[in-house]
Design a protein around this motif. Structure first.
Motif, short mmCIF file in Angstrom:
data_model
loop_
_atom_site.label_atom_id
_atom_site.label_comp_id
_atom_site.label_asym_id
_atom_site.label_seq_id
_atom_site.Cartn_x
_atom_site.Cartn_y
_atom_site.Cartn_z
N ALA A 172 -9.18 -0.54 -2.29
CA ALA A 172 -8.50 0.34 -1.45
C ALA A 172 -9.49 0.81 -0.29
CB ALA A 172 -7.70 1.32 -2.16
N THR A 218 -1.36 5.09 1.12
CA THR A 218 -2.00 5.25 -0.18
C THR A 218 -1.19 4.54 -1.29
OG1 THR A 218 -2.51 7.59 0.62
CG2 THR A 218 -2.70 7.32 -1.89
N ILE A 219 -1.89 3.59 -1.93
CA ILE A 219 -1.18 2.89 -3.10
C ILE A 219 -1.13 3.74 -4.36
CG2 ILE A 219 -3.54 2.03 -3.97
CD1 ILE A 219 -1.83 -0.68 -4.25
N ALA A 220 -0.17 3.68 -4.95
CA ALA A 220 0.48 4.47 -6.31
C ALA A 220 0.17 3.51 -7.28
CB ALA A 220 1.35 5.16 -6.08
N LEU A 221 -0.56 3.69 -8.39
CA LEU A 221 -0.58 3.02 -9.53
C LEU A 221 -0.25 4.12 -10.78
CD1 LEU A 221 -4.15 1.33 -8.73
CD2 LEU A 221 -1.81 0.21 -8.40
N ILE A 250 -3.92 7.33 -9.07
CA ILE A 250 -3.76 6.74 -10.20
C ILE A 250 -3.50 7.79 -11.11
CG2 ILE A 250 -4.70 5.38 -11.97
CD1 ILE A 250 -6.49 4.26 -9.97
N LEU A 295 0.70 -1.14 -0.02
CA LEU A 295 0.22 -0.10 -0.02
C LEU A 295 0.91 1.32 -0.08
CD1 LEU A 295 -2.89 -1.06 2.49
CD2 LEU A 295 -3.00 -0.79 0.06
N ALA A 355 -7.85 -0.15 -7.16
CA ALA A 355 -8.31 0.94 -6.22
C ALA A 355 -9.68 0.95 -5.67
CB ALA A 355 -8.35 2.20 -7.37
N ALA A 380 -5.92 5.85 -3.14
CA ALA A 380 -5.17 5.34 -4.19
C ALA A 380 -4.81 6.75 -4.69
CB ALA A 380 -5.85 4.34 -5.01
N TRP A 388 -7.60 10.50 -9.54
CA TRP A 388 -7.29 9.66 -10.86
C TRP A 388 -6.67 10.81 -11.88
CZ3 TRP A 388 -9.17 4.53 -12.43
CH2 TRP A 388 -8.90 3.95 -13.68
N VAL A 412 -10.21 8.20 -4.27
CA VAL A 412 -9.18 7.93 -5.23
C VAL A 412 -8.95 9.20 -6.12
CG1 VAL A 412 -8.69 6.39 -7.20
CG2 VAL A 412 -9.80 5.43 -5.03
#
Length: 249
Positions: A76, A155-158, A132, A46, A73, A130, A82, A80
């Motif tokens: 999560a 915070t997951i980074a995509l 993105i 994450l 996401a 997240a 984006w 989010v």
């Protein structure tokens, strides 16, 4: 001098108060043993950057990669962000894989540099589940900045990497991303309704820190953002006495 055991217990109690009793999970698992057991962290970290690219320049693969990120996401914990450069994010489409439009914060960037800066700011905010982004170029320096911004948070980074030119490998250049994925469309799973089937993806973990790459075919994310093993594969594992873990957590 205070007893170390007492101090450790006090610190644990204080952490529980600060987090309202909830333990922060370090990774977001797919809930599919065939995937999670082969990822070094047991799932997607994450507090890290993960890169995603379409397997080919075909629009179907581009959409599959987008929905793959949206499904992650969706699972999560919070809002989010984006960030895009072109107005092609279809809210009803991402909603079909569990990412409700009410959770989405949409930002439009003029170029890759601005997009990466917005992503970094979002990661440092610490109030998002997240972040993105979709970019053509993000070198080691840029991805390192994103990784550093994500570390220490949840915070997951995509980052979706698009091919800069025909035939180029979007994730071929060096990157600080913890995992790097390719998503390619596969023939759909048959359903009782004629002519309709659940989409399938060919997931390829091209590179990961602390582990080997692999490929696997899955059924695309459902309305809760969960992937699944194709029924034939799951059935073979069950017969063999293994755990299929058909749906993701």
């Amino acid at each position: 001098m205070a007893d170390p055991a007492v101090l450790a217990q006090l610190r644990a109690q204080l952490r529980a108060v600060e987090t309202k009793g909830y333990r922060r999970r370090p990774a977001l698992p797919f809930g599919i043993e065939a995937i999670d057991s082969r990822i070094a962290d047991g799932g997607l970290r994450l507090d890290a950057l993960h890169e995603v690219a379409a397997g080919t320049c075909d629009m179907a693969d581009d959409c599959s990669a987008t929905l793959f990120m949206a499904g992650i996401a969706a699972r999560a914990w919070g809002p989010v962000l984006w960030v895009v450069q072109r107005r092609d994010l279809f809210a009803p489409g991402v909603a079909q894989v569990g990412l409700d439009h009410k959770r989405l914060i949409y930002a439009e960037a003029a170029d890759d540099a601005e997009l990466l800066a917005i992503m970094e700011e979002g990661l440092r905010h610490r109030g998002l589940g997240a972040v993105i982004g979709e970019a053509r170029r993000a070198d080691m320096t840029a991805t390192r900045r994103l990784q550093l911004a994500a570390e220490g948070g949840r915070t997951i980074a995509l980052l979706m990497k698009r091919a800069a030119r025909e035939g180029a490998d979007p994730i071929g250049m060096p990157s600080a991303a913890v995992t790097r994925w390719r998503v390619t469309s596969a023939p759909s799973s048959p359903l009782p309704v004629a002519g309709v089937g659940r989409a399938r993806w060919r997931l390829a973990l091209a590179r990961q820190k602390g582990g080997e790459g692999f490929e696997i075919e899955v059924e695309a994310s459902d309305a809760t953002g969960r992937c699944a093993l194709p029924s034939a594969v799951a059935d073979r594992k069950a017969v063999a006495g293994g755990s299929a873990n058909r749906h993701a957590a």
